[in-house]
Design a protein around this motif. Structure first.
Motif, PDB file in Angstrom:
ATOM      1  N   TYR A 217       0.684  -1.395  -0.252  1.00 37.32           N
ATOM      2  CA  TYR A 217      -0.174   0.151  -0.276  1.00 37.32           C
ATOM      3  C   TYR A 217       0.668   1.056  -0.262  1.00 37.32           C
ATOM      4  CZ  TYR A 217      -4.237  -2.441   0.517  1.00 37.32           C
ATOM      5  OH  TYR A 217      -5.463  -3.146   0.137  1.00 37.32           O
ATOM      6  N   LEU A 218       1.863   1.325   0.443  1.00 39.37           N
ATOM      7  CA  LEU A 218       2.850   2.725   0.288  1.00 39.37           C
ATOM      8  C   LEU A 218       3.047   2.370  -0.611  1.00 39.37           C
ATOM      9  CD1 LEU A 218       4.633   2.069   4.024  1.00 39.37           C
ATOM     10  CD2 LEU A 218       3.096   3.976   3.665  1.00 39.37           C
ATOM     11  N   ALA A 219       4.216   1.917  -1.148  1.00 41.10           N
ATOM     12  CA  ALA A 219       3.747   1.683  -2.450  1.00 41.10           C
ATOM     13  C   ALA A 219       3.486   1.925  -3.723  1.00 41.10           C
ATOM     14  CB  ALA A 219       4.825   0.712  -3.365  1.00 41.10           C
ATOM     15  N   GLN A 220       2.210   1.286  -3.393  1.00 48.71           N
ATOM     16  CA  GLN A 220       1.114   2.066  -4.137  1.00 48.71           C
ATOM     17  C   GLN A 220       0.298   3.702  -4.069  1.00 48.71           C
ATOM     18  OE1 GLN A 220      -3.541   1.478  -5.230  1.00 48.71           O
ATOM     19  NE2 GLN A 220      -2.588   0.310  -4.088  1.00 48.71           N
ATOM     20  N   GLY A 221       0.926   4.443  -2.630  1.00 47.67           N
ATOM     21  CA  GLY A 221       1.171   5.100  -3.166  1.00 47.67           C
ATOM     22  C   GLY A 221       1.759   7.153  -3.356  1.00 47.67           C
ATOM     23  N   GLY A 237       9.668   8.415   7.415  1.00 45.74           N
ATOM     24  CA  GLY A 237       9.568   8.334   9.215  1.00 45.74           C
ATOM     25  C   GLY A 237       8.214   8.005   9.570  1.00 45.74           C
ATOM     26  N   GLY A 238       8.369   7.894  10.985  1.00 44.47           N
ATOM     27  CA  GLY A 238       7.105   7.320  12.238  1.00 44.47           C
ATOM     28  C   GLY A 238       7.468   6.205  12.135  1.00 44.47           C
ATOM     29  N   GLY A 239       6.340   5.654  13.069  1.00 44.90           N
ATOM     30  CA  GLY A 239       6.825   4.746  13.989  1.00 44.90           C
ATOM     31  C   GLY A 239       6.309   3.369  12.980  1.00 44.90           C
ATOM     32  N   VAL A 240       5.761   3.444  12.413  1.00 44.58           N
ATOM     33  CA  VAL A 240       5.276   2.165  11.421  1.00 44.58           C
ATOM     34  C   VAL A 240       6.648   1.971  10.485  1.00 44.58           C
ATOM     35  CG1 VAL A 240       4.216   1.697   9.314  1.00 44.58           C
ATOM     36  CG2 VAL A 240       3.322   2.569  11.444  1.00 44.58           C
ATOM     37  N   MET A 241       7.814   2.762   9.963  1.00 41.76           N
ATOM     38  CA  MET A 241       8.683   2.599   9.750  1.00 41.76           C
ATOM     39  C   MET A 241       9.820   2.210  10.055  1.00 41.76           C
ATOM     40  SD  MET A 241       7.320   3.006   6.851  1.00 41.76           S
ATOM     41  CE  MET A 241       9.382   3.029   5.775  1.00 41.76           C
ATOM     42  N   HIS A 242       9.916   2.465  11.367  1.00 41.79           N
ATOM     43  CA  HIS A 242      11.339   0.719  12.209  1.00 41.79           C
ATOM     44  C   HIS A 242      10.816   0.175  11.688  1.00 41.79           C
ATOM     45  CE1 HIS A 242      12.869   4.757  15.127  1.00 41.79           C
ATOM     46  NE2 HIS A 242      11.686   5.299  14.525  1.00 41.79           N
ATOM     47  N   GLN A 243      10.622  -0.375  10.373  1.00 39.67           N
ATOM     48  CA  GLN A 243      10.118  -1.550  10.657  1.00 39.67           C
ATOM     49  C   GLN A 243      11.474  -2.597   9.274  1.00 39.67           C
ATOM     50  OE1 GLN A 243       9.106  -4.464  12.449  1.00 39.67           O
ATOM     51  NE2 GLN A 243       7.834  -3.213  13.661  1.00 39.67           N
ATOM     52  N   PRO A 244      12.417  -2.013   9.460  1.00 38.30           N
ATOM     53  CA  PRO A 244      12.984  -2.383   7.998  1.00 38.30           C
ATOM     54  C   PRO A 244      13.054  -3.143   7.423  1.00 38.30           C
ATOM     55  CG  PRO A 244      14.705  -3.154  10.408  1.00 38.30           C
ATOM     56  CD  PRO A 244      13.574  -2.828  10.465  1.00 38.30           C
ATOM     57  N   GLN A 245      12.354  -4.280   7.260  1.00 32.45           N
ATOM     58  CA  GLN A 245      11.887  -5.168   6.455  1.00 32.45           C
ATOM     59  C   GLN A 245      11.169  -5.308   5.374  1.00 32.45           C
ATOM     60  OE1 GLN A 245      11.271  -5.119   9.918  1.00 32.45           O
ATOM     61  NE2 GLN A 245       9.075  -6.012  10.140  1.00 32.45           N
ATOM     62  N   ILE A 246      10.271  -3.517   5.599  1.00 28.86           N
ATOM     63  CA  ILE A 246       9.701  -2.504   4.633  1.00 28.86           C
ATOM     64  C   ILE A 246      10.199  -2.430   3.325  1.00 28.86           C
ATOM     65  CG2 ILE A 246       7.754  -1.500   4.651  1.00 28.86           C
ATOM     66  CD1 ILE A 246       6.735  -1.268   7.368  1.00 28.86           C
ATOM     67  N   PHE A 247      11.517  -1.857   4.051  1.00 26.36           N
ATOM     68  CA  PHE A 247      12.091  -1.034   2.761  1.00 26.36           C
ATOM     69  C   PHE A 247      12.333  -1.435   1.573  1.00 26.36           C
ATOM     70  CE2 PHE A 247      12.286   2.423   6.446  1.00 26.36           C
ATOM     71  CZ  PHE A 247      12.173   3.314   5.546  1.00 26.36           C
ATOM     72  N   PRO A 248      13.297  -3.171   0.981  1.00 26.04           N
ATOM     73  CA  PRO A 248      12.936  -3.827   0.792  1.00 26.04           C
ATOM     74  C   PRO A 248      12.208  -3.795  -0.120  1.00 26.04           C
ATOM     75  CG  PRO A 248      14.426  -4.757   2.118  1.00 26.04           C
ATOM     76  CD  PRO A 248      13.733  -3.683   2.637  1.00 26.04           C
ATOM     77  N   ARG A 251      10.653  -0.811  -2.077  1.00 26.35           N
ATOM     78  CA  ARG A 251      11.158  -0.674  -3.077  1.00 26.35           C
ATOM     79  C   ARG A 251      11.021  -1.544  -4.249  1.00 26.35           C
ATOM     80  NH1 ARG A 251      15.557  -0.614   1.233  1.00 26.35           N
ATOM     81  NH2 ARG A 251      16.238   1.757   1.012  1.00 26.35           N
ATOM     82  N   ARG A 252      10.664  -3.259  -4.305  1.00 25.48           N
ATOM     83  CA  ARG A 252      10.374  -3.774  -5.189  1.00 25.48           C
ATOM     84  C   ARG A 252       8.925  -3.259  -5.615  1.00 25.48           C
ATOM     85  NH1 ARG A 252      10.338  -7.581  -2.205  1.00 25.48           N
ATOM     86  NH2 ARG A 252       8.179  -7.891  -1.842  1.00 25.48           N
ATOM     87  N   TYR A 253       8.193  -2.974  -5.190  1.00 25.90           N
ATOM     88  CA  TYR A 253       6.882  -2.639  -5.126  1.00 25.90           C
ATOM     89  C   TYR A 253       6.342  -1.382  -5.846  1.00 25.90           C
ATOM     90  CZ  TYR A 253       4.621  -6.708  -2.608  1.00 25.90           C
ATOM     91  OH  TYR A 253       3.892  -7.981  -2.410  1.00 25.90           O
ATOM     92  N   LEU A 254       7.541  -0.795  -5.501  1.00 28.69           N
ATOM     93  CA  LEU A 254       7.721   0.892  -6.082  1.00 28.69           C
ATOM     94  C   LEU A 254       7.621   0.614  -8.234  1.00 28.69           C
ATOM     95  CD1 LEU A 254       6.743   4.278  -6.246  1.00 28.69           C
ATOM     96  CD2 LEU A 254       9.639   3.941  -5.588  1.00 28.69           C
ATOM     97  N   GLU A 270      16.297  -0.003  -7.419  1.00 29.76           N
ATOM     98  CA  GLU A 270      15.879  -0.428  -5.977  1.00 29.76           C
ATOM     99  C   GLU A 270      16.646   0.391  -5.359  1.00 29.76           C
ATOM    100  OE1 GLU A 270      13.724  -4.678  -5.393  1.00 29.76           O
ATOM    101  OE2 GLU A 270      13.559  -4.362  -7.530  1.00 29.76           O
ATOM    102  N   ARG A 271      17.011   1.168  -5.882  1.00 27.25           N
ATOM    103  CA  ARG A 271      18.461   1.339  -4.642  1.00 27.25           C
ATOM    104  C   ARG A 271      18.326   2.079  -3.418  1.00 27.25           C
ATOM    105  NH1 ARG A 271      21.716   6.010  -8.806  1.00 27.25           N
ATOM    106  NH2 ARG A 271      21.054   7.225  -6.759  1.00 27.25           N
TER     107      ARG A 271
END
Length: 301
Positions: A217-221, A237-248, A251-254, A270-271
């Motif tokens: 959903y973040l990538a769709q936005g 940023g923000g509390g939800v993003m303190h989950q490093p597994q979200i970032f890869p 990038r893939r979904y974007l 996917e830099r």
């Protein structure tokens, strides 16, 4: 000759952060306290500044970065107001007027995420970019857009958290936003995670399916924001993003959502330096508020 004393307020929907300093990164004193009623919260902030003036001398200017929506149009009768916020009792609050009547100093005013974006641009992860996007994913989803090193304003101000999303085929959740249901905030903010899975994100394991859905959903936005705003960098940023597994996964979904249309290595490769975590972290907002105060004096730091 001594430097002018700056004051700043990061007026968040959950907490207020107030500080004074001689520059945005030379903070002398700071306080953090919960956001309650307008009168109680703003009076507590004003009392803090009174104490600081007794200790350090007169305050020269004030910067306020506030949760919103807010009115940033200086020609408007409601300039400086918090307007249609869903936060109980704060809708229609004249936050700039409250401090102007008591402090009689120049006041810079922006959204809390706009201020945080300015702070990251000058002193954090936005350095080297003149156009970038700052998002915070927490109890809500807010965003600040910096274009040519200035926070973007227009009819109102960017409300990127309320971009409507297309729910994934396997997801029947209707969203938590009282205005738009399945918008980015309604589907991806902290309350949406808790309502969908029955517990807050901080209690979910790293391999929980919540995080893949969150990235989707973040990538769709973000895909919509890349196509409309063309940011040189995206700071998340923000509390939800303190989950490093979200970032890869993000990038893939974007990359998948853009489907080769934006043919730039930042996306196609996917830099890791394109979608990044804030460098100022929980200081970005108050840094930006002090920058707003500094700008009122025409100072260059």
């Amino acid at each position: 000759m001594s430097k002018p004393l700056l004051a700043g307020i990061e007026a968040g929907g959950t907490k207020f952060v107030c500080a004074v300093g001689y520059s945005p990164v030379d903070i002398l004193k700071e306080i953090r306290f919960p956001t309650t009623t307008p009168e109680e919260t703003m009076t507590r902030a004003y009392d803090f500044f009174k104490e600081c003036q007794e200790e350090y001398g007169p305050i020269a200017s004030l910067g306020i970065g506030s949760f919103g929506p807010v009115d940033l149009d200086r020609r408007s009768k409601t300039y400086g107001y918090i307007t249609s916020t869903p936060k109980v009792r704060w809708a229609g609050t004249d936050i700039v007027g409250f401090f102007k009547s008591r402090m009689d100093v120049p006041i810079g005013f922006d959204t809390d995420t706009g201020a945080a974006a300015l702070g990251e641009g000058r002193y954090g992860a936005g350095r080297g970019c003149d156009t970038f996007l700052y998002l915070t994913i927490g109890t809500g989803v807010g965003g600040g857009v910096v274009v040519d090193n200035k926070a973007l304003h227009g009819l109102v101000h960017p409300e990127v958290g309320h971009i409507r999303l297309v729910p994934r085929e396997d997801d029947t959740f209707q969203g938590t936003c009282p205005f738009h249901g399945t918008c980015l905030e309604g589907m991806a903010a902290g309350p949406a995670i808790q309502e969908r899975w029955g517990k807050p994100g901080i209690e979910l394991p790293e391999d929980h399916p919540a995080w893949d859905l969150e990235a989707y959903y973040l990538a769709q936005g973000l895909a919509a924001m890349v196509l409309t705003l063309s940011p040189q960098r995206i700071i998340m940023g923000g509390g939800v993003m303190h989950q490093p597994q979200i970032f890869p996964a993000l990038r893939r979904y974007l990359k998948e959502f853009l489907n080769g249309y934006v043919d730039r290595p930042e996306i196609t490769e996917e830099r890791e330096d394109y979608i990044v975590f804030p460098e100022r972290e929980n200081q970005a907002g108050i840094t930006g508020a002090l920058l707003l105060a500094q700008d009122q004096l025409g100072a260059v730091q």
